[in-house]
Each structure stands twice: as C-alpha cells, then as structure tokens.
Design a protein around this motif. Structure first.
Motif, PDB file in Angstrom:
ATOM      1  N   TYR A 117     -30.519 -22.224 -17.830  1.00 45.96           N
ATOM      2  CA  TYR A 117     -30.712 -22.452 -19.254  1.00 45.96           C
ATOM      3  C   TYR A 117     -32.149 -22.893 -19.535  1.00 45.96           C
ATOM      4  O   TYR A 117     -32.845 -22.312 -20.357  1.00 45.96           O
ATOM      5  CB  TYR A 117     -29.723 -23.529 -19.726  1.00 45.96           C
ATOM      6  N   HIS A 118     -32.592 -23.902 -18.815  1.00 42.48           N
ATOM      7  CA  HIS A 118     -33.928 -24.430 -19.092  1.00 42.48           C
ATOM      8  C   HIS A 118     -35.033 -23.539 -18.575  1.00 42.48           C
ATOM      9  O   HIS A 118     -36.150 -23.568 -19.076  1.00 42.48           O
ATOM     10  CB  HIS A 118     -34.042 -25.867 -18.567  1.00 42.48           C
ATOM     11  N   ASP A 119     -34.737 -22.714 -17.605  1.00 40.52           N
ATOM     12  CA  ASP A 119     -35.761 -21.790 -17.105  1.00 40.52           C
ATOM     13  C   ASP A 119     -35.978 -20.613 -18.056  1.00 40.52           C
ATOM     14  O   ASP A 119     -37.003 -19.941 -17.987  1.00 40.52           O
ATOM     15  CB  ASP A 119     -35.366 -21.253 -15.721  1.00 40.52           C
ATOM     16  N   GLY A 120     -35.007 -20.324 -18.915  1.00 41.87           N
ATOM     17  CA  GLY A 120     -35.206 -19.179 -19.807  1.00 41.87           C
ATOM     18  C   GLY A 120     -34.093 -18.884 -20.782  1.00 41.87           C
ATOM     19  O   GLY A 120     -34.342 -18.542 -21.928  1.00 41.87           O
ATOM     20  N   PHE A 121     -32.853 -19.031 -20.352  1.00 45.25           N
ATOM     21  CA  PHE A 121     -31.747 -18.574 -21.203  1.00 45.25           C
ATOM     22  C   PHE A 121     -31.589 -19.367 -22.494  1.00 45.25           C
ATOM     23  O   PHE A 121     -30.906 -18.927 -23.420  1.00 45.25           O
ATOM     24  CB  PHE A 121     -30.430 -18.527 -20.414  1.00 45.25           C
ATOM     25  N   GLN A 122     -32.242 -20.486 -22.560  1.00 40.72           N
ATOM     26  CA  GLN A 122     -32.257 -21.267 -23.797  1.00 40.72           C
ATOM     27  C   GLN A 122     -32.736 -20.411 -24.975  1.00 40.72           C
ATOM     28  O   GLN A 122     -32.318 -20.632 -26.112  1.00 40.72           O
ATOM     29  CB  GLN A 122     -33.206 -22.460 -23.598  1.00 40.72           C
ATOM     30  N   ALA A 123     -33.583 -19.411 -24.686  1.00 40.46           N
ATOM     31  CA  ALA A 123     -34.099 -18.543 -25.762  1.00 40.46           C
ATOM     32  C   ALA A 123     -32.990 -17.754 -26.449  1.00 40.46           C
ATOM     33  O   ALA A 123     -33.190 -17.182 -27.504  1.00 40.46           O
ATOM     34  CB  ALA A 123     -35.160 -17.594 -25.212  1.00 40.46           C
ATOM     35  N   MET A 124     -31.813 -17.727 -25.833  1.00 38.73           N
ATOM     36  CA  MET A 124     -30.694 -17.024 -26.455  1.00 38.73           C
ATOM     37  C   MET A 124     -29.798 -17.983 -27.243  1.00 38.73           C
ATOM     38  O   MET A 124     -28.681 -17.639 -27.614  1.00 38.73           O
ATOM     39  CB  MET A 124     -29.890 -16.260 -25.392  1.00 38.73           C
ATOM     40  N   TYR A 130     -23.007 -20.135  -5.747  1.00 39.33           N
ATOM     41  CA  TYR A 130     -24.121 -19.414  -6.372  1.00 39.33           C
ATOM     42  C   TYR A 130     -23.638 -18.140  -7.065  1.00 39.33           C
ATOM     43  O   TYR A 130     -23.888 -17.921  -8.249  1.00 39.33           O
ATOM     44  CB  TYR A 130     -25.169 -19.090  -5.293  1.00 39.33           C
ATOM     45  N   ALA A 131     -22.939 -17.299  -6.306  1.00 39.90           N
ATOM     46  CA  ALA A 131     -22.550 -15.995  -6.852  1.00 39.90           C
ATOM     47  C   ALA A 131     -21.523 -16.111  -7.972  1.00 39.90           C
ATOM     48  O   ALA A 131     -21.633 -15.443  -9.001  1.00 39.90           O
ATOM     49  CB  ALA A 131     -22.006 -15.107  -5.723  1.00 39.90           C
ATOM     50  N   THR A 132     -20.546 -16.970  -7.782  1.00 36.93           N
ATOM     51  CA  THR A 132     -19.513 -17.071  -8.813  1.00 36.93           C
ATOM     52  C   THR A 132     -20.077 -17.732 -10.075  1.00 36.93           C
ATOM     53  O   THR A 132     -19.733 -17.353 -11.194  1.00 36.93           O
ATOM     54  CB  THR A 132     -18.302 -17.902  -8.312  1.00 36.93           C
ATOM     55  N   CYS A 133     -20.956 -18.680  -9.865  1.00 38.04           N
ATOM     56  CA  CYS A 133     -21.515 -19.414 -10.993  1.00 38.04           C
ATOM     57  C   CYS A 133     -22.411 -18.498 -11.831  1.00 38.04           C
ATOM     58  O   CYS A 133     -22.354 -18.505 -13.060  1.00 38.04           O
ATOM     59  CB  CYS A 133     -22.305 -20.598 -10.435  1.00 38.04           C
ATOM     60  N   ILE A 134     -23.234 -17.701 -11.160  1.00 38.49           N
ATOM     61  CA  ILE A 134     -24.099 -16.774 -11.896  1.00 38.49           C
ATOM     62  C   ILE A 134     -23.259 -15.741 -12.631  1.00 38.49           C
ATOM     63  O   ILE A 134     -23.518 -15.412 -13.793  1.00 38.49           O
ATOM     64  CB  ILE A 134     -25.123 -16.124 -10.937  1.00 38.49           C
ATOM     65  N   ALA A 135     -22.238 -15.251 -11.984  1.00 36.77           N
ATOM     66  CA  ALA A 135     -21.384 -14.253 -12.646  1.00 36.77           C
ATOM     67  C   ALA A 135     -20.731 -14.848 -13.892  1.00 36.77           C
ATOM     68  O   ALA A 135     -20.696 -14.213 -14.954  1.00 36.77           O
ATOM     69  CB  ALA A 135     -20.326 -13.736 -11.673  1.00 36.77           C
ATOM     70  N   LEU A 184     -23.526 -15.237 -16.664  1.00 35.93           N
ATOM     71  CA  LEU A 184     -23.933 -13.984 -17.316  1.00 35.93           C
ATOM     72  C   LEU A 184     -22.831 -13.484 -18.241  1.00 35.93           C
ATOM     73  O   LEU A 184     -23.104 -12.957 -19.319  1.00 35.93           O
ATOM     74  CB  LEU A 184     -24.278 -12.921 -16.260  1.00 35.93           C
ATOM     75  N   SER A 185     -21.600 -13.664 -17.816  1.00 34.67           N
ATOM     76  CA  SER A 185     -20.480 -13.219 -18.637  1.00 34.67           C
ATOM     77  C   SER A 185     -20.398 -14.022 -19.934  1.00 34.67           C
ATOM     78  O   SER A 185     -20.217 -13.468 -21.004  1.00 34.67           O
ATOM     79  CB  SER A 185     -19.165 -13.348 -17.869  1.00 34.67           C
ATOM     80  N   GLN A 186     -20.576 -15.331 -19.804  1.00 37.86           N
ATOM     81  CA  GLN A 186     -20.564 -16.184 -21.008  1.00 37.86           C
ATOM     82  C   GLN A 186     -21.690 -15.835 -21.962  1.00 37.86           C
ATOM     83  O   GLN A 186     -21.507 -15.791 -23.168  1.00 37.86           O
ATOM     84  CB  GLN A 186     -20.840 -17.649 -20.632  1.00 37.86           C
ATOM     85  N   GLN A 187     -22.874 -15.626 -21.391  1.00 38.19           N
ATOM     86  CA  GLN A 187     -24.048 -15.377 -22.234  1.00 38.19           C
ATOM     87  C   GLN A 187     -24.096 -13.942 -22.744  1.00 38.19           C
ATOM     88  O   GLN A 187     -24.891 -13.634 -23.612  1.00 38.19           O
ATOM     89  CB  GLN A 187     -25.345 -15.620 -21.433  1.00 38.19           C
ATOM     90  N   LYS A 188     -23.299 -13.069 -22.149  1.00 35.76           N
ATOM     91  CA  LYS A 188     -23.425 -11.629 -22.420  1.00 35.76           C
ATOM     92  C   LYS A 188     -24.871 -11.185 -22.204  1.00 35.76           C
ATOM     93  O   LYS A 188     -25.455 -10.462 -23.011  1.00 35.76           O
ATOM     94  CB  LYS A 188     -22.983 -11.283 -23.845  1.00 35.76           C
ATOM     95  N   ALA A 189     -25.430 -11.669 -21.115  1.00 35.40           N
ATOM     96  CA  ALA A 189     -26.838 -11.372 -20.834  1.00 35.40           C
ATOM     97  C   ALA A 189     -26.944 -10.190 -19.878  1.00 35.40           C
ATOM     98  O   ALA A 189     -26.047  -9.942 -19.068  1.00 35.40           O
ATOM     99  CB  ALA A 189     -27.501 -12.592 -20.209  1.00 35.40           C
TER     100      ALA A 189
END
Ligand SMILES: *[C@@H]1O[C@H](CO)[C@@H](O)[C@H](O)[C@H]1NC(C)=O
Ligand SMILES: *[C@@H]1O[C@H](CO)[C@@H](O)[C@H](O)[C@H]1NC(C)=O
Ligand SMILES: *[C@@H]1O[C@H](CO)[C@@H](O)[C@H](O)[C@H]1NC(C)=O
Ligand SMILES: *[C@@H]1O[C@H](CO)[C@@H](O)[C@H](O)[C@H]1NC(C)=O
Length: 410
Positions: free
Chosen positions: A305-312, A343-348, A351-356
C-alpha cells in the motif's frame, strides 16, 4: 511478423530502459477476440482515476506473465524448446490477457551502430553462446520455429527493444541520449503493431554501486523525475497513443513520492500534471515486490500500500495523486508448497481485493544463458526446464488460474 507469429491480434509494448519491456496481449477471452477482431484492442487507452480504460470506456486490468528476452541472445527465452505459438497458447490457457516481454536497450544501440540494421538471430546465438553451442541451439530454435530462417532478425522475433539492468542514468555504460533514442525508436516501431497500448520507461532502477559519486549525487527522486519527464516526453512525441508506465527507485520497489505528492528529494519539485503536457492521463505506476520471506500478511499488504497502491485509494487524503498501479513483477519458487505460503497467498489476496493488474515472474523453464551459465534452469519459472509442462500443476490450478479469474475477469 510478431502479429503473424503470435497468431493473435494484440501486441502491446512496454519498454523499460534498463531492460525494456514489451507487453503482448490479446483479448481477454477468445469469444471477445473473435467477435471484435476488427477493432481490438480499442486503443488508444487512457487513464481515468484508478483505472486504465480502452477507447470504449471499458476498464482494462492486465493479468499476465513476464517473458524474459533481455539476456545476451536478446530474443525471448525458451524458443529452442518450444515454438512461440505453443508458449503463447500455454499462457492463454491460463486465461491471462497479457505478456510483459523484457528486452535490452542495447538492441537499439546495436541497430544504430549497424547503420539501422538489426543483426540476425543466428549471429546473436553464436555471439552469446559461442560457435559450437550457438550453432546447435540456433538449429534447435529453427526446428521448433520453422517460420524463422537464416535472415530472421532479433527484432523480428519479438519486435522490441531496451536496456541495461544495473545502471543509472549517467553511468559510463548508460547513456541518457541512447535511452531516449531507444524509447523513441521503439515507440515509433510499435506503431506498426496492431495494438501497442503501453510502454514503460525503465526496469528496476538500481543504485549505481560501481560509482559512489554518481550514487550520492544523482540516485535520487530529483534526478528520477528529471529523466522520467524526458523519457515520457520522447515517447509521447513519437507515439501519443500509448500508456506510459513509471517505475520507481530501488529495483522499482516503491514510487511513493508520485503518490503522496511529496518532494522529489533532494529537490523541492513535486509531481505535477503540467510537467506532462497533454499526456498526464497516459501515466500508470508500476511496482515490483519480492518480499518472499514475509510471514505477516498485514505487514506485507501495508508495504504494498505505502509503496504504491495507495494511489488507487482516492478516499485516503494522503493519496494526493490518484493513478492506476500495477504489480508488474512478483514471483516465487514453483514447488508444490511455496505458493501456499504467506507471500504468494497474501499477494494474490491483495491483487484480488484491489482489482489491480499484475505480471508474475516468469513464463520460463530455462534461459539460453544467465550469469554465464548456458541452459540455466529457472526454478521460479512456471514451466519445466524444456518449457513443455507446468512446473507446479498444483499452483496453476489452485493459485494462478483463480488469481486471473479474480482480477482480469473479476
Ligand atoms: C555448451 O553446452 C554444453 C551442454 O550442451 C555445456 O556443457 C557447455 O558448458 C556449454 N559451453 C559453454 C561455453 O557454456
Ligand atoms: C535471405 O536473404 C537473402 C538475401 O536477400 C536471400 O537471397 C535468401 O533467399 C534469403 N533466405 C531465406 C531462407 O529466406
Ligand atoms: C561516475 O559518475 C560521475 C558523475 O556522473 C561521472 O562523471 C564519472 O564519469 C563516473 N565514473 C565512472 C567510472 O563511470
Ligand atoms: C503483523 O503486522 C501488523 C501490521 O504491521 C502488526 O500490527 C501486527 O502486530 C503483526 N503481527 C505479528 C504477529 O507480528
């Protein structure tokens, strides 16, 4: 050539300077593609708030894989084992809608040095692997890809160009003018591609550790912003139809000053749309994440979030600039268990939550050559060594396909 080779309608180019990237994509479903073949991909794309949209106003979420092509041979890997078509069809079988192809800027430099002509794949194999192995692997490449021949050039194989991986603008081996020239060349070249929709500036800007002066004086957001303006302006002048992906410092792990509108330190300028006259609505942010040893998912998601996804998140007052953000690289060892760890499950989930949009590293089984070793096994590759089957079928079925479903099609 690429269009024919891939046998599908869409080619996107995502060019990064350190290793330029090309993005090849097709309609998100075969039905759509057939029905809409004439007009696909409905470019040019635009950015609207947190979304990338096609000219019909549909939002576009890339769900894809990286395909490495920036090694010494300077064509996409694996083609001595499988045809282009069969690799693409394996990717399509996952439901993915995009491929991010990496390629070196050096390719364009060599074309300029060679009076505007690209060299052949044959000579490139020999140059990279030596006479004996180069000749052998080249003949395997031809056997698997019979539409190529002795005259086939590197650009004809994946039609794209770009950079070095470990340098910073101003390194002795990294030249800004060549970078701008490479981006311009590729943005122009890509006009002949049916659906060039994105280009990226640079891959994984790394600290120039071989030059302490340069590192302390220039490896910072101030100079980043200066060069980003130059590169994106050159791209937009050459081809005003394509989206421009911006990646941040430290291996593209963060791009926070773009999001929070804070100073491009040690300077005082902040991101402003007027610095991108007429094309601020073409800018997209990308980050990479390889925090593979994460054990705390909330902490990992907070980092993303703080590295970039906050922009969404326009609802967050700290998100001064609202832009789409993509995770253009993440990946992990393709075993039967790794994909079930944090790592893998958390990222998945994230991304699903953010629809990124996202690109996994990597559709591969092996590299022609890497770190000096030929036929280098890629244990993080989705494919087995000879690119013939999935390395971890359990991940494909249990992790990757659901992720595609939850993002591109969600
Ligand atoms: C050439 O390929 C063989 C395997 O086919 C490998 O053992 C050898 O190390 C390669 N040569 C070089 C110079 O890497
Ligand atoms: C390669 O190019 C040369 C020169 O244009 C031409 O004579 C030759 O037929 C070509 N070879 C193939 C296999 O297309
Ligand atoms: C190190 O960077 C400085 C500042 O850009 C440059 O003048 C110098 O040529 C560089 N040295 C090397 C060895 O690249
Ligand atoms: C996980 O991270 C969150 C957010 O950073 C933190 O609040 C929490 O205490 C951490 N949990 C553990 C078990 O360390």
């Amino acid at each position: 050539m690429v269009k024919t080779l891939f046998g599908i309608s869409v080619v996107r180019l995502l060019a990064l300077s350190s290793s330029l990237l090309a993005l090849i994509s097709w309609a998100s479903s075969l039905t759509l593609q057939d029905d809409r073949a004439a007009a696909w991909p409905y470019g040019p794309f635009l950015v609207s708030g947190t979304e990338m949209k096609n000219s019909q106003g549909d939002s576009i979420v890339y769900a894809g894989t990286n395909w490495d092509g920036h090694g010494e041979v300077m064509i996409p890997d694996g083609l001595q084992y499988q045809s282009v078509e069969s690799v693409v069809s394996m990717i399509k079988s996952l439901g993915m809608n995009a491929i991010r192809l990496t390629y070196p800027i050096q390719l364009v430099d060599q074309i300029y040095d060679n009076g505007g002509k690209d060299t052949t794949v044959q000579s490139s194999f020999i140059q990279a692997l030596g006479q004996t192995n180069g000749t052998k692997v080249y003949s395997q490449f031809l056997a698997k890809n019979p539409s190529f021949n002795t005259n086939t050039t590197r650009l004809q194989v994946f039609d794209a160009v770009a950079a070095e991986r470990h340098s910073w603008f101003g390194d002795s081996d990294y030249n800004v003018a060549n970078w701008v020239r490479g981006l311009t060349y590729m943005a122009n070249h890509g006009k002949s591609w049916t659906a060039l929709t994105s280009i990226s500036l640079r891959n994984e800007l790394r600290s120039p550790d071989n030059n302490a002066t340069l590192k302390s004086e220039s490896y910072n957001w101030r100079d980043w912003y200066t060069f980003i303006k130059q590169g994106s302006s050159a791209i937009n002048a050459a081809n005003s139809d394509i989206l421009i992906f911006l990646s941040g410092l430290d291996f593209d792990t963060w791009i926070t000053p773009m999001v929070q509108g804070t100073a491009m330190t040690p300077g005082t300028a902040t991101y402003s749309a007027v610095d991108f006259p007429g094309y601020a609505n073409k800018l997209v942010l990308e980050i990479h994440n390889y925090n593979n040893d994460a054990t705390n998912c909330s902490s990992l998601q907070s980092t993303l979030y703080h590295d970039g996804f906050q922009a969404m998140h326009p609802e967050d007052s700290e998100a001064v600039n609202v832009l789409p953000v993509l995770l253009t690289e993440f990946g992990f060892e393709q075993t039967s268990t790794e994909w079930q760890r944090t790592y893998a499950t958390c990222i998945a989930n994230y991304l699903s939550q953010q629809k990124a949009g996202w690109f996994i590293w990597v559709i591969s089984g092996s590299y022609y050559i890497r770190s000096g070793t030929q036929d280098y096994d890629e244990t993080w590759g989705l494919l087995t060594h000879d690119w013939s089957a999935w390395r971890s079928q359990s991940y494909i079925d249990g992790g990757l396909k659901p992720l595609v479903e939850n993002t591109a099609k969600g």
